[in-house]
Design an enzyme around this catalytic site. Structure first.
Site, PDB file in Angstrom:
ATOM      1  N   TYR A  45       0.856  -1.183   0.000  1.00 14.45           N
ATOM      2  CA  TYR A  45       0.000   0.000   0.000  1.00 14.45           C
ATOM      3  C   TYR A  45       0.901   1.245   0.000  1.00 14.45           C
ATOM      4  CZ  TYR A  45      -3.692   3.157   1.500  1.00 14.45           C
ATOM      5  OH  TYR A  45      -4.581   4.188   1.571  1.00 14.45           O
ATOM      6  N   LYS A  85     -12.101   0.560   5.706  1.00 10.98           N
ATOM      7  CA  LYS A  85     -12.551  -0.143   4.513  1.00 10.98           C
ATOM      8  C   LYS A  85     -13.680  -1.121   4.883  1.00 10.98           C
ATOM      9  CE  LYS A  85      -9.104   2.302   3.026  1.00 10.98           C
ATOM     10  NZ  LYS A  85      -7.755   1.804   2.904  1.00 10.98           N
TER      11      LYS A  85
END
Ligand SMILES: *Cc1c(COP(=O)(O)O)cnc(C)c1O
Length: 385
Positions: free
Chosen positions: A101, A198
């Site tokens: 990420y 998320k």
């Protein structure tokens, strides 16, 4: 009622994290909007930076989902990553999977690098590279699975086993899978980290992060980082996330079925070069994905036969997929990594790691799948004209 050990995932998600209701009979917990607590209280709270009933409820429920004895919540996924990395010291080595990420990479390279932390990146999807773990004897092994944005699947059990041989703990960023689909601690990892922003919260209305572990010493480090670095969430955000996680099982089932259907459909469409989805037989690690995950999750990556501007045009034509970064909410989102999340990465590097100009990433929501398919269809046809 507290859930019991034999209860299933959905039952635990609904029934954990409901304590502290006191004498009122409230079925759901209140938000404890308080910065401090009267000294000598029975639950041992003192100041919200180092603990709040809403943190404890969230930690209890996500801990139960991850199959963990302990969990510590933070203000964001990046705060959770900061908490873990801040517990390392100068000269320590992190061996990281190369597909990371972007914010994790930035923290390693632009922040912790200044303090003498060393990070080495390897392609951990290739088993021959695991030898590097034995050779380098890192302080920590760091990986995500599925990875962002190309949805590579990394063998958590295989890597955790090799890391354990040299006493290296393994951290898995579990954000893309969620604990409903994948439980890294059961596969041998020491730490499972999630951006609760998320799937766990799932409603795109607050940020959060959490680290789950069965290791007492790591838990103590996380509790210390939460208060010493001021990485704690607000009580209201913790409350929202506790509410969101109650429906994780249901939402993930729908994310998975919608995404699988759209991925299969996209594969048959003109103008589509390649579709990546962990539960498509065409995925290079399809078998591993089936072994380590309960479903393919809600993320699809497709490479279109379009130059960058045209790919972006396609994204903008979509009615139900909002053009935005982030993922994991009930609503569908679309993102064009070459001009959005990976715009800062030099073109050559981008192409070398497989992020081509026509690459589009979908976070498939829980809408009716036929509406989503019709939306993709109209945008694709208009762009092909
Ligand atoms: C979003 C994300 C993070 C960072 O989380 P924030 O809540 O945005 O700080 C970390 N890892 C992965 C895989 C993510 O998708």
């Amino acid at each position: 009622m507290q859930p019991e050990n034999g209860d299933g995932f959905g039952t635990r998600a609904v029934h954990s994290g409901r304590g502290f209701t006191g004498s009122t009979g409230a079925v759901m917990p209140p938000v404890y909007l308080t910065s401090t607590f009267e000294s000598g209280n029975l639950d041992g709270f003192d100041y919200t930076r180092s603990g709040n009933p809403n943190f404890r409820l969230l930690e209890e429920s996500v801990g139960a989902m991850e199959g963990a004895s302990f969990a510590t919540c933070f203000a964001s996924g990046v705060s959770a990553i900061t908490a873990v990395v801040s517990s390392l010291k100068s000269g320590d080595l992190v061996l990281a999977e190369e597909n990371l990420y972007g914010c994790t990479y930035r923290l390693f390279e632009r922040v912790f690098n200044k303090f003498g932390l060393q990070v080495r990146y390897v392609d951990l999807s290739r088993e021959e590279n695991w030898e590097e773990i034995r050779r380098a004897r890192p302080t920590l092994v760091w990986l995500e699975s599925p990875t962002n944005p190309l949805l590579k699947i990394i063998d958590i059990a295989g890597i955790a086993k090799v890391a354990a041989e040299v006493d290296a703990p393994t951290l898995v960023d579990n954000t893309f899978a969620s604990p409903y689909l994948q439980r890294p601690l059961e596969l041998g990892a020491t730490l499972s980290l999630s951006s609760t922003t998320k799937y766990i919260n799932g409603h795109s209305d607050c940020l959060g992060g959490i680290v789950a572990t069965n290791d007492k010493a790591w838990h103590a480090r996380m509790v210390f980082a939460q208060k010493a670095l001021g990485l704690q969430p607000g009580p209201f955000d913790a409350w929202l996330t506790t509410r969101g996680q109650r429906t994780l099982a249901l939402r993930m089932e729908r994310h998975c079925s919608n995404a699988l259907e759209l991925a299969r459909w996209l594969e048959t469409q003109p103008g589509v070069r390649l579709v990546r989805y962990p539960f498509l037989p065409s995925h290079p690690q399809f078998e591993l994905a089936q072994k380590q995950m309960r479903g393919g999750s809600g993320m699809i990556v497709a490479e279109f036969d379009f130059p960058a501007q045209k790919a972006l045009e396609f994204c903008r034509r979509l009615r139900l997929f909002t053009l935005a970064e982030s993922l994991g909410g009930v609503e569908s989102l679309v993102c064009h990594p070459p001009t959005m999340t990976h715009a800062q990465v030099p073109v050559k590097v981008r192409h070398a790691v497989g992020i081509r100009d026509g690459l589009v990433r979908f976070s498939v929501g829980i809408e009716n799948v036929e509406d989503l398919r019709a939306d993709l269809d109209q945008a694709l046809r208009a762009t092909l004209e």
